[in-house]
Write a protein that holds these residues in place. Structure first.
Motif, PDB file in Angstrom:
ATOM      1  N   LEU A   1       0.816  -1.210   0.000  1.00  0.00           N
ATOM      2  CA  LEU A   1       0.000   0.000   0.000  1.00  0.00           C
ATOM      3  C   LEU A   1       0.852   1.264   0.000  1.00  0.00           C
ATOM      4  CD1 LEU A   1      -2.573  -1.181   2.680  1.00  0.00           C
ATOM      5  CD2 LEU A   1      -3.036  -0.882   0.247  1.00  0.00           C
ATOM      6  N   ARG A   2       2.180   1.078  -0.053  1.00  0.00           N
ATOM      7  CA  ARG A   2       3.059   2.248   0.063  1.00  0.00           C
ATOM      8  C   ARG A   2       3.295   2.907  -1.288  1.00  0.00           C
ATOM      9  NH1 ARG A   2       5.939   4.672   3.673  1.00  0.00           N
ATOM     10  NH2 ARG A   2       5.628   2.984   5.179  1.00  0.00           N
ATOM     11  N   MET A   3       3.002   4.180  -1.324  1.00  0.00           N
ATOM     12  CA  MET A   3       3.325   5.025  -2.471  1.00  0.00           C
ATOM     13  C   MET A   3       4.668   5.704  -2.215  1.00  0.00           C
ATOM     14  SD  MET A   3       1.429   8.635  -3.524  1.00  0.00           S
ATOM     15  CE  MET A   3       1.504   9.238  -1.832  1.00  0.00           C
ATOM     16  N   ILE A   4       5.550   5.656  -3.199  1.00  0.00           N
ATOM     17  CA  ILE A   4       6.747   6.485  -3.184  1.00  0.00           C
ATOM     18  C   ILE A   4       6.405   7.734  -3.995  1.00  0.00           C
ATOM     19  CG2 ILE A   4       9.186   6.643  -3.796  1.00  0.00           C
ATOM     20  CD1 ILE A   4       8.558   4.674  -1.525  1.00  0.00           C
ATOM     21  N   TYR A   5       6.644   8.882  -3.411  1.00  0.00           N
ATOM     22  CA  TYR A   5       6.174  10.127  -4.030  1.00  0.00           C
ATOM     23  C   TYR A   5       7.162  11.258  -3.806  1.00  0.00           C
ATOM     24  CZ  TYR A   5       4.811  11.636   0.703  1.00  0.00           C
ATOM     25  OH  TYR A   5       4.817  11.996   2.026  1.00  0.00           O
ATOM     26  N   LEU A   6       6.919  12.348  -4.503  1.00  0.00           N
ATOM     27  CA  LEU A   6       7.707  13.559  -4.365  1.00  0.00           C
ATOM     28  C   LEU A   6       6.810  14.661  -3.835  1.00  0.00           C
ATOM     29  CD1 LEU A   6       9.407  13.295  -7.859  1.00  0.00           C
ATOM     30  CD2 LEU A   6      10.428  12.651  -5.677  1.00  0.00           C
ATOM     31  N   GLN A   7       7.366  15.506  -2.984  1.00  0.00           N
ATOM     32  CA  GLN A   7       6.566  16.559  -2.366  1.00  0.00           C
ATOM     33  C   GLN A   7       7.348  17.870  -2.364  1.00  0.00           C
ATOM     34  OE1 GLN A   7       5.636  16.194   1.879  1.00  0.00           O
ATOM     35  NE2 GLN A   7       3.531  16.780   1.441  1.00  0.00           N
ATOM     36  N   ALA A   8       6.696  18.910  -2.856  1.00  0.00           N
ATOM     37  CA  ALA A   8       7.310  20.236  -2.908  1.00  0.00           C
ATOM     38  C   ALA A   8       7.103  20.984  -1.596  1.00  0.00           C
ATOM     39  CB  ALA A   8       6.685  21.043  -4.052  1.00  0.00           C
TER      40      ALA A   8
ATOM     41  N   ALA B   1       9.853   3.679 -16.716  1.00  0.00           N
ATOM     42  CA  ALA B   1      11.296   3.448 -16.680  1.00  0.00           C
ATOM     43  C   ALA B   1      11.772   3.266 -15.239  1.00  0.00           C
ATOM     44  CB  ALA B   1      12.034   4.608 -17.344  1.00  0.00           C
ATOM     45  N   LEU B   2      11.194   4.024 -14.314  1.00  0.00           N
ATOM     46  CA  LEU B   2      11.575   3.867 -12.909  1.00  0.00           C
ATOM     47  C   LEU B   2      11.262   2.461 -12.408  1.00  0.00           C
ATOM     48  CD1 LEU B   2      10.367   7.223 -11.270  1.00  0.00           C
ATOM     49  CD2 LEU B   2      12.702   6.586 -11.903  1.00  0.00           C
ATOM     50  N   THR B   3      10.051   1.982 -12.717  1.00  0.00           N
ATOM     51  CA  THR B   3       9.665   0.666 -12.194  1.00  0.00           C
ATOM     52  C   THR B   3      10.418  -0.459 -12.897  1.00  0.00           C
ATOM     53  OG1 THR B   3       7.760   0.551 -13.692  1.00  0.00           O
ATOM     54  CG2 THR B   3       7.385   1.463 -11.500  1.00  0.00           C
TER      55      THR B   3
ATOM     56  N   ALA C   1       7.683  -2.791  -8.375  1.00  0.00           N
ATOM     57  CA  ALA C   1       6.787  -1.663  -8.132  1.00  0.00           C
ATOM     58  C   ALA C   1       5.943  -1.452  -9.382  1.00  0.00           C
ATOM     59  CB  ALA C   1       7.581  -0.397  -7.792  1.00  0.00           C
ATOM     60  N   ALA C   2       4.843  -0.708  -9.227  1.00  0.00           N
ATOM     61  CA  ALA C   2       3.949  -0.415 -10.339  1.00  0.00           C
ATOM     62  C   ALA C   2       3.713   1.092 -10.406  1.00  0.00           C
ATOM     63  CB  ALA C   2       2.618  -1.142 -10.158  1.00  0.00           C
ATOM     64  N   PRO C   3       3.787   1.704 -11.621  1.00  0.00           N
ATOM     65  CA  PRO C   3       3.583   3.151 -11.748  1.00  0.00           C
ATOM     66  C   PRO C   3       2.238   3.575 -11.185  1.00  0.00           C
ATOM     67  CG  PRO C   3       4.385   2.229 -13.814  1.00  0.00           C
ATOM     68  CD  PRO C   3       4.031   1.064 -12.925  1.00  0.00           C
ATOM     69  N   SER C   4       2.195   4.796 -10.638  1.00  0.00           N
ATOM     70  CA  SER C   4       0.961   5.263 -10.028  1.00  0.00           C
ATOM     71  C   SER C   4       0.771   6.751 -10.251  1.00  0.00           C
ATOM     72  CB  SER C   4       0.953   4.974  -8.531  1.00  0.00           C
ATOM     73  OG  SER C   4      -0.278   5.378  -7.958  1.00  0.00           O
ATOM     74  N   GLY C   5      -0.502   7.159 -10.304  1.00  0.00           N
ATOM     75  CA  GLY C   5      -0.845   8.568 -10.386  1.00  0.00           C
ATOM     76  C   GLY C   5      -1.664   9.031  -9.201  1.00  0.00           C
TER      77      GLY C   5
ATOM     78  N   LEU D   1       4.906   8.405  -7.658  1.00  0.00           N
ATOM     79  CA  LEU D   1       5.787   7.733  -8.608  1.00  0.00           C
ATOM     80  C   LEU D   1       5.334   6.292  -8.851  1.00  0.00           C
ATOM     81  CD1 LEU D   1       9.277   9.004  -7.385  1.00  0.00           C
ATOM     82  CD2 LEU D   1       7.869   9.879  -9.264  1.00  0.00           C
ATOM     83  N   PHE D   2       5.283   5.499  -7.761  1.00  0.00           N
ATOM     84  CA  PHE D   2       4.897   4.099  -7.905  1.00  0.00           C
ATOM     85  C   PHE D   2       4.500   3.524  -6.557  1.00  0.00           C
ATOM     86  CE2 PHE D   2       9.642   4.392  -8.056  1.00  0.00           C
ATOM     87  CZ  PHE D   2       9.941   3.863  -6.814  1.00  0.00           C
ATOM     88  N   HIS D   3       3.874   2.349  -6.613  1.00  0.00           N
ATOM     89  CA  HIS D   3       3.544   1.587  -5.409  1.00  0.00           C
ATOM     90  C   HIS D   3       4.457   0.368  -5.315  1.00  0.00           C
ATOM     91  CE1 HIS D   3      -0.247   3.896  -5.198  1.00  0.00           C
ATOM     92  NE2 HIS D   3      -0.165   3.622  -3.923  1.00  0.00           N
ATOM     93  N   LEU D   4       4.922   0.091  -4.118  1.00  0.00           N
ATOM     94  CA  LEU D   4       5.842  -1.022  -3.901  1.00  0.00           C
ATOM     95  C   LEU D   4       5.116  -2.354  -3.816  1.00  0.00           C
ATOM     96  CD1 LEU D   4       8.132   0.515  -1.119  1.00  0.00           C
ATOM     97  CD2 LEU D   4       8.556   0.445  -3.593  1.00  0.00           C
TER      98      LEU D   4
END
Length: 521
Positions: A259-266, A307-309, A317-321, A489-492
């Motif tokens: 259930l973990r999303m890897i993400y970027l935060q400004a 490309a990341l996954t 991992a699987a790409p996620s939005g 970015l993606f889910h693990l």
């Protein structure tokens, strides 16, 4: 000679009887505190789950199960009654009662210097009524159907040990008295935690007399420790080692969709002079570029998630939005992973007033999530190609988490496990408007704020019908992702590796715990 010795060692290790064994776990990330209310991070909760219990526990699929509460029911729209388990003892022999729960609810949202606490889980609690020592009635501020789920994240502590106790009193063991399956035996911060079986535990008896949580942050060293027999299981199995381990008949892999999303935060906390952000000449930019939606969208579509996954995560991992994976309640199928569009990203940057881009620093932990620093490096290369020259600052988790909570980073890579299995958890905690009094935004290090989204979240969490609530949560996701509150970015895919003969129940919440390990029959 080395291979023969290793094989003999592994065979001898596997042959030890379960009753005589100490279970040693090799963890990829450290727990930053033994205070169960200090920091809502997976390693901390994994360690705490050995020592402490919760009113409501969760199984491997994060479904609520009886814990310190034997049962619960809504007796009105805003009142829940919890029947507590009789005969439960604290590790020091004293009785567990409803008053300990009252004390827990008072303390959990108010731990000094917490980088991301548990207040969000108690934000809807108005007051707690003690009917008798084993009966609680929890009054909520509005109808709140998710209360049992929320309470499955709050560890219950004792009033007699916790009254006046600081986080340091938990770290040194003075206040670390729980009702869980193990007692604290020893603690070396950042390195290891040792547990001893609690023979008065109210639940099933653990087969392990002792359990050791050993931090091995280096991926290569963690795999080597398993293969040499130094540990019985490891988490965060390096993606580069998975196929090699899968082919090794002395090792077993245990996987589950995470259930973990890897993400970027400004950073949204300041109007200008964002840390690590300059123009191409190295001078500070007067306005915060990340407050411009066009810049945030450019950064998002400037990332090739596939490309990341494929190349960095090697299929783990699987790409996620969005912050939920497909198949989970309230996942919004109308919000896919954004398509990679570097030319579109450049156009958006030009429209935002940055035709030549700018320079920035992307800060990441280097020992917390699988391939965290490698992921950040790959993203930095992609951003550099669209005109934003990006440098990576990789830090140990203990330093990263504290500094991130103080808004010291202009852009960060982080992870969030939506382990309630629905959308409101992340919406309240990592992108909800930061407000200590409302217990919202406890882990919102970027200080993003969207009152319209907050209002939708409040509406969703007060909606009793599951179908109606899901429709509102779909709107929450749509609004947040349209505004690019974070950049998913993606889910693990969660993976553990164990020695032969050891079964491990893989968990969606990625918790690594001795209670999930059993000798194969």
């Amino acid at each position: 000679m080395r291979k023969t010795s290793l094989a003999l060692l592994l065979a001898a290790t596997a042959a030890l009887p379960a009753t005589a064994q100490t279970l040693t776990m090799g963890a990829g990330a450290p727990s930053t505190s033994l205070d169960p209310h200090f920091f809502n991070a997976a390693p901390n909760s994994s360690v705490a789950a050995h020592i402490f219990s919760r009113l409501v526990e969760r199984d491997a699929q994060v479904r609520p199960q009886p814990g310190l509460a034997e049962s619960w029911r809504a007796i009105s729209d805003t009142v829940w009654e919890f029947k507590l388990r009789p005969g439960v003892k604290w590790h020091d022999g004293r009785d567990f009662t409803a008053d300990d729960v009252v004390f827990t609810f008072e303390r959990a949202p108010n731990v000094p210097n917490s980088p991301g606490g548990f207040g969000g889980f108690l934000r809807m609690v108005d007051r707690v009524e003690v009917v008798d020592p084993l009966t609680l009635r929890i009054h909520t501020k509005a109808p709140h159907p998710l209360l049992p789920v929320d309470l499955s994240y709050v560890f219950v502590i004792s009033r007699h040990a916790g009254q006046g106790a600081s986080t340091e009193d938990y770290n040194n063991g003075r206040a670390t008295i729980g009702t869980g399956p193990y007692r604290l035996r020893a603690h070396t911060p950042g390195e290891r935690v040792e547990f001893e079986r609690n023979d008065t535990y109210y639940g099933p008896r653990e087969p392990w007399q002792r359990a050791i949580w050993r931090v091995i942050a280096n991926d290569t060293a963690r795999t080597a420790a398993l293969l040499s027999g130094d540990v019985d299981l490891i988490d965060q199995v390096p993606s580069t080692d998975i196929e090699r381990l899968r082919a090794n008949n002395r090792v077993a892999l245990h996987q589950i969709q995470g259930l973990r999303m890897i993400y970027l935060q400004a950073d949204f906390s300041r109007d200008g002079n964002v840390p690590g952000v300059t123009d191409n000449a190295g001078q500070p930019i007067a306005t915060n570029p990340f407050r411009d939606l066009r810049v945030r969208r450019a950064l998002s579509i400037g990332i090739n998630r596939q490309a990341l996954t494929d190349r960095v995560m090697e299929g783990t991992a699987a790409p996620s939005g969005q912050w939920l994976p497909p198949g989970v309640y309230s996942y919004n199928p109308a919000v896919p992973a954004p398509a990679y569009d570097p030319d579109g990203a450049k156009r958006l940057l030009a429209e935002a007033g940055f035709p030549q881009g700018f320079r920035m620093v992307l800060t990441t932990p280097n020992d917390r999530y699988p391939n965290d620093a490698r992921t950040a490096q790959a993203v930095a290369q992609m951003w550099t190609r669209i005109g934003i020259r990006t440098e990576v600052n990789a830090l140990p988790w203990s330093s990263f988490s504290a500094r991130s909570a103080r808004q010291e980073f202009g852009f960060r890579l982080a992870g969030w496990g939506s382990s309630t299995g629905e959308a409101s958890y992340a919406a309240i905690n990592i992108i909800g408007t930061y407000n200590r009094e409302q217990r919202r935004g406890a882990s919102n290090a970027g200080r993003y704020s969207n009152p319209a989204m907050d209002a939708l979240v409040d509406r969703a969490t007060a909606t009793l019908d599951d179908g109606d609530r899901e429709r509102v949560l779909h709107q929450v996701i749509q609004v947040a992702m349209d505004d690019q509150a974070v950049i998913p970015l993606f889910h693990l895919i969660n993976t553990w590796a164990t020695r032969r003969g050891l079964n491990y129940e893989a968990r969606m919440d990625e918790s690594t715990r001795a209670m999930a390990a059993r000798e194969a029959p």
